[in-house]
Enzyme design. Sequence first.
Site, PDB file in Angstrom:
ATOM      1  N   ASN A  41       0.528  -0.950  -0.543  1.00 14.63           N
ATOM      2  CA  ASN A  41      -0.128   0.193   0.084  1.00 14.63           C
ATOM      3  C   ASN A  41       0.974   0.959  -0.274  1.00 14.63           C
ATOM      4  O   ASN A  41       1.754   1.369   1.026  1.00 14.63           O
ATOM      5  CB  ASN A  41      -1.042  -0.171   0.644  1.00 14.63           C
ATOM      6  CG  ASN A  41      -0.478  -0.291   2.280  1.00 14.63           C
ATOM      7  OD1 ASN A  41       0.642  -0.779   2.446  1.00 14.63           O
ATOM      8  ND2 ASN A  41      -0.900   0.476   2.995  1.00 14.63           N
ATOM      9  N   ILE A  42       0.778   2.106  -0.277  1.00 10.92           N
ATOM     10  CA  ILE A  42       1.103   4.140  -0.637  1.00 10.92           C
ATOM     11  C   ILE A  42       0.003   4.775  -0.176  1.00 10.92           C
ATOM     12  O   ILE A  42      -1.021   5.206  -1.356  1.00 10.92           O
ATOM     13  CB  ILE A  42       1.581   3.325  -2.383  1.00 10.92           C
ATOM     14  CG1 ILE A  42       2.252   2.742  -2.662  1.00 10.92           C
ATOM     15  CG2 ILE A  42       2.354   5.339  -2.623  1.00 10.92           C
ATOM     16  CD1 ILE A  42       2.928   2.131  -4.301  1.00 10.92           C
ATOM     17  N   GLU A  43       0.506   4.529   0.452  1.00 10.82           N
ATOM     18  CA  GLU A  43       0.129   6.605   1.104  1.00 10.82           C
ATOM     19  C   GLU A  43      -0.076   7.547   0.777  1.00 10.82           C
ATOM     20  O   GLU A  43       1.452   8.318   0.392  1.00 10.82           O
ATOM     21  CB  GLU A  43      -0.441   6.414   2.783  1.00 10.82           C
ATOM     22  CG  GLU A  43      -0.973   5.638   3.039  1.00 10.82           C
ATOM     23  CD  GLU A  43      -1.531   5.353   4.660  1.00 10.82           C
ATOM     24  OE1 GLU A  43      -1.756   4.142   4.556  1.00 10.82           O
ATOM     25  OE2 GLU A  43      -0.690   6.148   5.380  1.00 10.82           O
ATOM     26  N   CYS A  52      -3.919   0.913  -2.180  1.00 14.31           N
ATOM     27  CA  CYS A  52      -3.780  -0.275  -1.712  1.00 14.31           C
ATOM     28  C   CYS A  52      -2.979  -1.298  -2.347  1.00 14.31           C
ATOM     29  O   CYS A  52      -2.091  -1.254  -3.495  1.00 14.31           O
ATOM     30  CB  CYS A  52      -5.652  -1.116  -1.541  1.00 14.31           C
ATOM     31  SG  CYS A  52      -7.176  -1.018  -0.924  1.00 14.31           S
ATOM     32  N   GLU A  54      -2.874  -4.836  -3.114  1.00 16.02           N
ATOM     33  CA  GLU A  54      -3.640  -5.294  -4.431  1.00 16.02           C
ATOM     34  C   GLU A  54      -3.675  -4.375  -5.521  1.00 16.02           C
ATOM     35  O   GLU A  54      -3.323  -5.386  -7.109  1.00 16.02           O
ATOM     36  CB  GLU A  54      -4.724  -6.027  -3.515  1.00 16.02           C
ATOM     37  CG  GLU A  54      -4.959  -7.059  -2.481  1.00 16.02           C
ATOM     38  CD  GLU A  54      -5.430  -5.643  -1.674  1.00 16.02           C
ATOM     39  OE1 GLU A  54      -5.534  -6.659  -0.339  1.00 16.02           O
ATOM     40  OE2 GLU A  54      -5.127  -4.776  -0.878  1.00 16.02           O
ATOM     41  N   CYS A  85      -9.793  -4.931   0.238  1.00 16.23           N
ATOM     42  CA  CYS A  85     -10.995  -4.277   0.771  1.00 16.23           C
ATOM     43  C   CYS A  85     -12.254  -4.464  -0.023  1.00 16.23           C
ATOM     44  O   CYS A  85     -11.500  -4.662  -1.391  1.00 16.23           O
ATOM     45  CB  CYS A  85     -10.909  -2.752   1.163  1.00 16.23           C
ATOM     46  SG  CYS A  85     -10.156  -2.082  -1.014  1.00 16.23           S
ATOM     47  N   CYS A  88     -10.886  -3.423  -3.847  1.00 18.97           N
ATOM     48  CA  CYS A  88      -9.882  -3.954  -4.249  1.00 18.97           C
ATOM     49  C   CYS A  88     -10.320  -5.387  -4.318  1.00 18.97           C
ATOM     50  O   CYS A  88      -9.910  -6.112  -5.234  1.00 18.97           O
ATOM     51  CB  CYS A  88      -8.592  -4.618  -3.305  1.00 18.97           C
ATOM     52  SG  CYS A  88      -7.277  -3.376  -2.798  1.00 18.97           S
TER      53      CYS A  88
END
Length: 130
Positions: A41-43, A52, A54, A85, A88
């Site tokens: 995941n990358i915010e 996310c 995935e 989620c 995803c």
Amino acid sequence: MSHDLFEAAKAAMAKAYAPYSKFPVGAALRTGDGRIFAGANIEVASYPEGWCAETTALGHYIMGGGGRITEIAVLAERMAKCSPCGGCRQRLAEFCRPETKLYLCDNGGVVETVTMGDMLPYGFRGDILK
């Protein structure tokens, strides 16, 4: 066969960029020909925007030529049996079959195995839109 997929998800999770949620996640997909594509995941500062694990793995999968996805592993650092989620689940369903195995993991390995059909029984299917 699932242990190497778990290890790929774990290695990806170590590269997660999650400074806002502090909730690193890793995912790995295996294709029918044995290739593995992983992602974290990358915010971003406009949290909760970002993507996310995935979704990252699917990006690598598409760029790597795609193929039939046979197995998926998902791992979160702070939550056993973290499942994809809703968004995803639908993204994965685009490239999977209902019988595709989904491994829900904790830090030690696979805890539970379900199918994509279990996780998204009434998902949209691209073939009906064509």
